[in-house]
Design a protein around this motif. Structure first.
Motif, PDB file in Angstrom:
ATOM      1  N   THR B   7      56.849  -0.160  13.559  1.00 31.50           N
ATOM      2  CA  THR B   7      55.528  -0.018  12.962  1.00 31.50           C
ATOM      3  C   THR B   7      54.572   0.778  13.846  1.00 31.50           C
ATOM      4  N   ALA B   8      55.113   1.352  14.922  1.00 34.54           N
ATOM      5  CA  ALA B   8      54.269   2.029  15.896  1.00 34.54           C
ATOM      6  C   ALA B   8      53.449   3.168  15.292  1.00 34.54           C
ATOM      7  N   ASP B   9      54.100   4.035  14.497  1.00 36.57           N
ATOM      8  CA  ASP B   9      53.394   5.211  13.979  1.00 36.57           C
ATOM      9  C   ASP B   9      53.055   5.040  12.495  1.00 36.57           C
ATOM     10  N   GLN B  10      52.519   3.893  12.175  1.00 40.21           N
ATOM     11  CA  GLN B  10      52.172   3.613  10.779  1.00 40.21           C
ATOM     12  C   GLN B  10      50.759   4.072  10.437  1.00 40.21           C
ATOM     13  N   GLU B  11      50.272   5.132  11.075  1.00 43.03           N
ATOM     14  CA  GLU B  11      48.962   5.650  10.706  1.00 43.03           C
ATOM     15  C   GLU B  11      49.004   6.068   9.228  1.00 43.03           C
ATOM     16  N   PRO B  12      48.114   5.507   8.406  1.00 44.87           N
ATOM     17  CA  PRO B  12      48.211   5.766   6.969  1.00 44.87           C
ATOM     18  C   PRO B  12      47.874   7.217   6.649  1.00 44.87           C
ATOM     19  N   ALA B  13      48.746   7.891   5.932  1.00 47.98           N
ATOM     20  CA  ALA B  13      48.493   9.278   5.542  1.00 47.98           C
ATOM     21  C   ALA B  13      47.379   9.306   4.504  1.00 47.98           C
ATOM     22  N   PRO B  14      46.402  10.209   4.682  1.00 44.41           N
ATOM     23  CA  PRO B  14      45.280  10.249   3.731  1.00 44.41           C
ATOM     24  C   PRO B  14      45.717  10.609   2.312  1.00 44.41           C
ATOM     25  N   ASP B  15      46.873  11.233   2.188  1.00 43.18           N
ATOM     26  CA  ASP B  15      47.313  11.656   0.859  1.00 43.18           C
ATOM     27  C   ASP B  15      48.224  10.620   0.196  1.00 43.18           C
ATOM     28  N   ARG B  16      48.236   9.402   0.731  1.00 42.27           N
ATOM     29  CA  ARG B  16      49.163   8.409   0.189  1.00 42.27           C
ATOM     30  C   ARG B  16      48.845   8.042  -1.261  1.00 42.27           C
ATOM     31  N   HIS B  17      47.608   8.290  -1.690  1.00 43.95           N
ATOM     32  CA  HIS B  17      47.260   7.970  -3.068  1.00 43.95           C
ATOM     33  C   HIS B  17      47.787   8.999  -4.056  1.00 43.95           C
ATOM     34  N   LEU B  18      48.368  10.066  -3.547  1.00 44.75           N
ATOM     35  CA  LEU B  18      48.950  11.086  -4.426  1.00 44.75           C
ATOM     36  C   LEU B  18      50.465  10.980  -4.453  1.00 44.75           C
ATOM     37  N   SER B  19      51.005  10.160  -3.551  1.00 44.17           N
ATOM     38  CA  SER B  19      52.457  10.197  -3.370  1.00 44.17           C
ATOM     39  C   SER B  19      53.220   9.508  -4.493  1.00 44.17           C
ATOM     40  N   SER B  20      52.495   8.887  -5.423  1.00 44.64           N
ATOM     41  CA  SER B  20      53.213   8.331  -6.572  1.00 44.64           C
ATOM     42  C   SER B  20      53.618   9.424  -7.554  1.00 44.64           C
ATOM     43  N   PHE B  21      53.042  10.603  -7.405  1.00 46.74           N
ATOM     44  CA  PHE B  21      53.373  11.709  -8.305  1.00 46.74           C
ATOM     45  C   PHE B  21      54.580  12.491  -7.799  1.00 46.74           C
ATOM     46  N   ILE B  22      55.576  12.614  -8.656  1.00 41.06           N
ATOM     47  CA  ILE B  22      56.754  13.390  -8.286  1.00 41.06           C
ATOM     48  C   ILE B  22      56.362  14.842  -8.047  1.00 41.06           C
ATOM     49  N   GLY B  23      55.421  15.330  -8.868  1.00 39.09           N
ATOM     50  CA  GLY B  23      54.975  16.708  -8.711  1.00 39.09           C
ATOM     51  C   GLY B  23      54.393  16.972  -7.335  1.00 39.09           C
ATOM     52  N   TYR B  24      53.684  15.981  -6.812  1.00 37.48           N
ATOM     53  CA  TYR B  24      53.106  16.136  -5.469  1.00 37.48           C
ATOM     54  C   TYR B  24      54.213  16.184  -4.421  1.00 37.48           C
ATOM     55  N   ALA B  25      55.171  15.316  -4.548  1.00 35.15           N
ATOM     56  CA  ALA B  25      56.306  15.318  -3.606  1.00 35.15           C
ATOM     57  C   ALA B  25      57.059  16.645  -3.686  1.00 35.15           C
ATOM     58  N   MET B  26      57.210  17.158  -4.906  1.00 38.33           N
ATOM     59  CA  MET B  26      57.881  18.452  -5.088  1.00 38.33           C
ATOM     60  C   MET B  26      57.109  19.560  -4.395  1.00 38.33           C
ATOM     61  N   LYS B  27      55.793  19.551  -4.576  1.00 38.68           N
ATOM     62  CA  LYS B  27      54.987  20.625  -4.012  1.00 38.68           C
ATOM     63  C   LYS B  27      55.057  20.629  -2.491  1.00 38.68           C
ATOM     64  N   ARG B  28      54.944  19.441  -1.901  1.00 41.15           N
ATOM     65  CA  ARG B  28      55.005  19.353  -0.447  1.00 41.15           C
ATOM     66  C   ARG B  28      56.370  19.768   0.085  1.00 41.15           C
ATOM     67  N   ALA B  29      57.413  19.325  -0.585  1.00 31.43           N
ATOM     68  CA  ALA B  29      58.762  19.697  -0.150  1.00 31.43           C
ATOM     69  C   ALA B  29      58.962  21.205  -0.290  1.00 31.43           C
ATOM     70  N   LEU B  30      58.496  21.753  -1.409  1.00 30.91           N
ATOM     71  CA  LEU B  30      58.678  23.190  -1.636  1.00 30.91           C
ATOM     72  C   LEU B  30      57.952  24.018  -0.600  1.00 30.91           C
ATOM     73  N   SER B  31      56.779  23.569  -0.171  1.00 33.77           N
ATOM     74  CA  SER B  31      56.039  24.388   0.792  1.00 33.77           C
ATOM     75  C   SER B  31      56.797  24.479   2.116  1.00 33.77           C
ATOM     76  N   ILE B  32      57.518  23.421   2.469  1.00 37.09           N
ATOM     77  CA  ILE B  32      58.353  23.472   3.673  1.00 37.09           C
ATOM     78  C   ILE B  32      59.501  24.463   3.483  1.00 37.09           C
ATOM     79  N   VAL B  33      60.138  24.373   2.313  1.00 35.44           N
ATOM     80  CA  VAL B  33      61.274  25.257   2.036  1.00 35.44           C
ATOM     81  C   VAL B  33      60.837  26.715   2.001  1.00 35.44           C
ATOM     82  N   GLN B  34      59.691  26.969   1.376  1.00 35.95           N
ATOM     83  CA  GLN B  34      59.230  28.349   1.252  1.00 35.95           C
ATOM     84  C   GLN B  34      58.944  28.982   2.599  1.00 35.95           C
ATOM     85  N   ALA B  35      58.351  28.197   3.510  1.00 34.71           N
ATOM     86  CA  ALA B  35      58.053  28.729   4.840  1.00 34.71           C
ATOM     87  C   ALA B  35      59.346  29.112   5.554  1.00 34.71           C
ATOM     88  N   ASP B  36      60.346  28.239   5.441  1.00 36.59           N
ATOM     89  CA  ASP B  36      61.626  28.517   6.093  1.00 36.59           C
ATOM     90  C   ASP B  36      62.323  29.714   5.453  1.00 36.59           C
TER      91      ASP B  36
END
Lengths: 155, 155
Positions: B7-36
């Motif tokens: 539980t050491a690094d359990q700093e709550p992410a400010p965007d946790r209220h968006l993480s229920s959306f699959i679209g949000y998870a897709m967008k974040r994942a895609l931005s990592i892939v696109q950069a690479d």
DNA sequence: TATTGTTATACTCTATAACTATA
DNA sequence: TATAGTTATAGAGTATAACAATA
């Protein structure tokens, strides 16, 4: 269903040479989701980024613009007009911070909280309908895998 | 690993209220892939859209600009400069079509085929490394679910 | 009349630098 | 000196309309 019916619409997609890339599949899937999402939010006069900003402010009242920009992964400078718009619609206020007068504490108004709740309900409902073509197990796996990837592959 | 470490690094992410959306998870994942992906293609002086266009032309020689624009889901008008660039680098040619002189048959040159092959190898290798944090089963499930979704939810 | 490629254009998005006021 | 918010601006990316050549 017979073999003829099964192969009836086998017109080869011109982009089939890109479909081995997971990134390509992600991009195509996301563009469908974004279009649907935009329609859902338009009912509330919100763009995706305004919705995301408002949702975070409601969920994390008092955060600063720099913190919000980091959460949204956009530049501070580009956040300004988004905040201007939300503030202009009286959905949020830039509250003064006594300890550091450079900062603004972003606070949702009652109207902002109400709009966020309504927009979140719309978005959730639209997503539920859109992803109805997947099984419950597929939806949860998709979410789980995407979040695992984001957490472990993050730059 | 003990409870404290977990539980050491359990700093709550400010965007946790968006993480229920699959679209949000897709967008974040895609931005990592696109950069690479962009990094991988930069070695070959290609942008993602140029790579996609070239790959499709190599895999489907002779298609027209309108067909390619449809495959890439971009406007015909916006494809012009992309084709100009690829043709200017002698990676493709706009060949005349005898039956219909309005159309251009897009054909890869030898150099174009070679660059496409090299860039595809780079992109594949980068994706393999990037997705190494997922299991083989997770990668194939992700691909399968995304393609099922695209096929069934398509507008 | 309709379609293909093209040009022009406007609008959004994104990235960077520099300013101000505060610390 | 450094940071938070802001302004200005330039570069991509994207969408629309209209044109010439051709069907």
């Amino acid at each position: 269903m017979d073999a003829i019916a099964q192969t009836a619409d086998q017109e080869p997609a011109p982009d089939r040479h890109l479909s081995s890339f997971i990134g390509y599949a992600m991009k195509r899937a996301l563009s469908i989701v974004q279009a649907d999402f935009a329609r859902a939010l338009a009912e509330h006069d919100l763009r995706a980024v305004s919705f995301s900003a408002l949702s975070i402010i409601v969920g994390e009242p008092g955060l600063t613009q720099t913190q919000l920009a980091d959460a949204l992964q956009i530049e501070r400078s580009n956040l300004v007009t988004i905040i201007d718009e939300l503030a202009g619609r009286n959905l949020i206020v830039r509250a003064a911070v006594a300890q550091d007068r450079r900062r603004h504490a972003l606070m949702p108004t009652t109207a902002g909280k109400q709009l966020a709740a309504a927009a979140q309900a719309s978005a959730t409902e639209h997503e539920r309908t859109l992803f109805a073509c997947l099984t419950e197990s597929e939806r949860s796996e998709l979410q789980r895998i995407l979040q695992k990837f984001r957490k472990q592959a993050a730059v």
